[in-house]
Structures are given as C-alpha cells and as structure tokens.
Design a protein around this motif. Sequence first.
Motif, PDB file in Angstrom:
ATOM      1  N   GLN A   8       0.681  -1.237  -0.174  1.00  0.00           N
ATOM      2  CA  GLN A   8      -0.004   0.029   0.024  1.00  0.00           C
ATOM      3  C   GLN A   8       0.812   1.343   0.160  1.00  0.00           C
ATOM      4  OE1 GLN A   8      -2.519  -0.483   3.383  1.00  0.00           O
ATOM      5  NE2 GLN A   8      -3.895  -2.036   2.463  1.00  0.00           N
ATOM      6  N   SER A   9       2.137   1.173   0.159  1.00  0.00           N
ATOM      7  CA  SER A   9       2.908   2.159   0.193  1.00  0.00           C
ATOM      8  C   SER A   9       4.224   2.132  -0.088  1.00  0.00           C
ATOM      9  CB  SER A   9       3.176   2.741   1.862  1.00  0.00           C
ATOM     10  OG  SER A   9       3.926   1.663   2.326  1.00  0.00           O
ATOM     11  N   CYS A  10       4.899   3.326  -0.553  1.00  0.00           N
ATOM     12  CA  CYS A  10       6.359   3.290  -1.045  1.00  0.00           C
ATOM     13  C   CYS A  10       7.251   2.533  -0.278  1.00  0.00           C
ATOM     14  CB  CYS A  10       7.021   4.855  -0.898  1.00  0.00           C
ATOM     15  SG  CYS A  10       6.443   5.642  -2.312  1.00  0.00           S
ATOM     16  N   GLU A  11       7.031   2.394   1.209  1.00  0.00           N
ATOM     17  CA  GLU A  11       7.851   1.668   2.202  1.00  0.00           C
ATOM     18  C   GLU A  11       7.549   0.245   1.982  1.00  0.00           C
ATOM     19  OE1 GLU A  11      10.729   2.763   3.611  1.00  0.00           O
ATOM     20  OE2 GLU A  11       9.925   4.696   2.782  1.00  0.00           O
ATOM     21  N   ASP A  12       6.313  -0.079   1.795  1.00  0.00           N
ATOM     22  CA  ASP A  12       6.053  -1.509   1.480  1.00  0.00           C
ATOM     23  C   ASP A  12       6.668  -2.191   0.120  1.00  0.00           C
ATOM     24  OD1 ASP A  12       4.559  -1.845   3.598  1.00  0.00           O
ATOM     25  OD2 ASP A  12       2.641  -1.647   2.805  1.00  0.00           O
ATOM     26  N   THR A  13       6.513  -1.275  -0.807  1.00  0.00           N
ATOM     27  CA  THR A  13       7.059  -1.683  -2.210  1.00  0.00           C
ATOM     28  C   THR A  13       8.657  -1.905  -2.029  1.00  0.00           C
ATOM     29  OG1 THR A  13       5.256  -0.540  -3.282  1.00  0.00           O
ATOM     30  CG2 THR A  13       7.266  -0.827  -4.341  1.00  0.00           C
ATOM     31  N   LEU A  26      17.299   5.555  -8.340  1.00  0.00           N
ATOM     32  CA  LEU A  26      17.075   6.768  -8.755  1.00  0.00           C
ATOM     33  C   LEU A  26      15.678   6.712  -9.714  1.00  0.00           C
ATOM     34  CD1 LEU A  26      20.585   7.821  -9.908  1.00  0.00           C
ATOM     35  CD2 LEU A  26      19.292   8.517  -8.031  1.00  0.00           C
ATOM     36  N   ALA A  27      15.391   5.635 -10.535  1.00  0.00           N
ATOM     37  CA  ALA A  27      14.229   5.172 -10.890  1.00  0.00           C
ATOM     38  C   ALA A  27      12.950   4.910 -10.130  1.00  0.00           C
ATOM     39  CB  ALA A  27      14.445   4.420 -12.084  1.00  0.00           C
ATOM     40  N   PHE A  28      13.133   4.948  -8.761  1.00  0.00           N
ATOM     41  CA  PHE A  28      12.196   4.370  -7.899  1.00  0.00           C
ATOM     42  C   PHE A  28      10.818   4.915  -8.127  1.00  0.00           C
ATOM     43  CE2 PHE A  28       9.414   4.323  -4.131  1.00  0.00           C
ATOM     44  CZ  PHE A  28       9.332   2.667  -4.122  1.00  0.00           C
ATOM     45  N   GLU A  29      10.573   6.184  -8.071  1.00  0.00           N
ATOM     46  CA  GLU A  29       9.511   7.220  -8.397  1.00  0.00           C
ATOM     47  C   GLU A  29       8.645   6.525  -9.704  1.00  0.00           C
ATOM     48  OE1 GLU A  29       7.736   8.842  -6.070  1.00  0.00           O
ATOM     49  OE2 GLU A  29       9.535   8.107  -4.785  1.00  0.00           O
TER      50      GLU A  29
END
Length: 131
Positions: A8-13, A26-29
């Motif tokens: 559900q979140s950036c941290e989970d991903t 660097l390409a995470f977003e």
Amino acid sequence: MKDRPRIQSCEDTKKYFTNSDTFPFLAFENYFCSLVAESARISNQRRNVEGGGLYICDPKILFDIPICVITGDQDPRHPREVDALTAKYFGGDFIWLPDVGLPGHGHMQMLEHGNLAIAEVFINWLHSKGL
C-alpha cells in the motif's frame, strides 16, 4: 482466512519488491507510479480460495517441459529453499544467482542493474536444453 499484507505504500514496495542492492533507486518514483492494484481474482487464485488456484495433481506431466526457477539472494518473497523445492517438484532446474557469480539481486531482476547478465544465464540455460 487471513490475507497476506497488501502493498500500500512506497515503504511496502521498497521492502517487498525493490530492496536489493542492484535496484536502480534513482528510478524508484517512476517504478512506483507504474504499479497498479492486484485484481481480487488473482489474489484469490494465489491463495487458492475455493480451489481456484493452480493445482497440478501429477507434476510428472510437466517433466518433458523445460522449467527453470531463477532466484536472487535478496528476494524476501522467494526463499532459496522454497524455490529450489518448487523447481524439484516440477522436475525443473534451479539457479541461485550467487552460485553463478551474481549476488545482490531481488524480486525485480528484470529491472535491476546487471539484468543483462541474468538474461545471459537464462539464455545459456535455454541453449543447454536445445532451445
């Protein structure tokens, strides 16, 4: 039935999919923006709700089909022991990336730095099977 944790979140991903040393952070977003929710159908099949999941009563029927399971050492979703047993169950081959000189890979191997070396390992495996 208890559901597995949903991403559900950036941290989970980052924890479940992009945690490896070789992921291009660097390409995470861009990667995170490309994710879509899993459908209820695939979630239920994965958990075998009402027997809807993949069921193979006799894995020997697959033994004539080349099967390869490739696992990275930094994938929390696919422990080495489980994936090795999965490959064995289906009569396939198991490749642990550190064993072929490619440590540091996780769940998203196709996006990680060094993905061409992983592809080469797989291509060589295909050639070894006459494919």
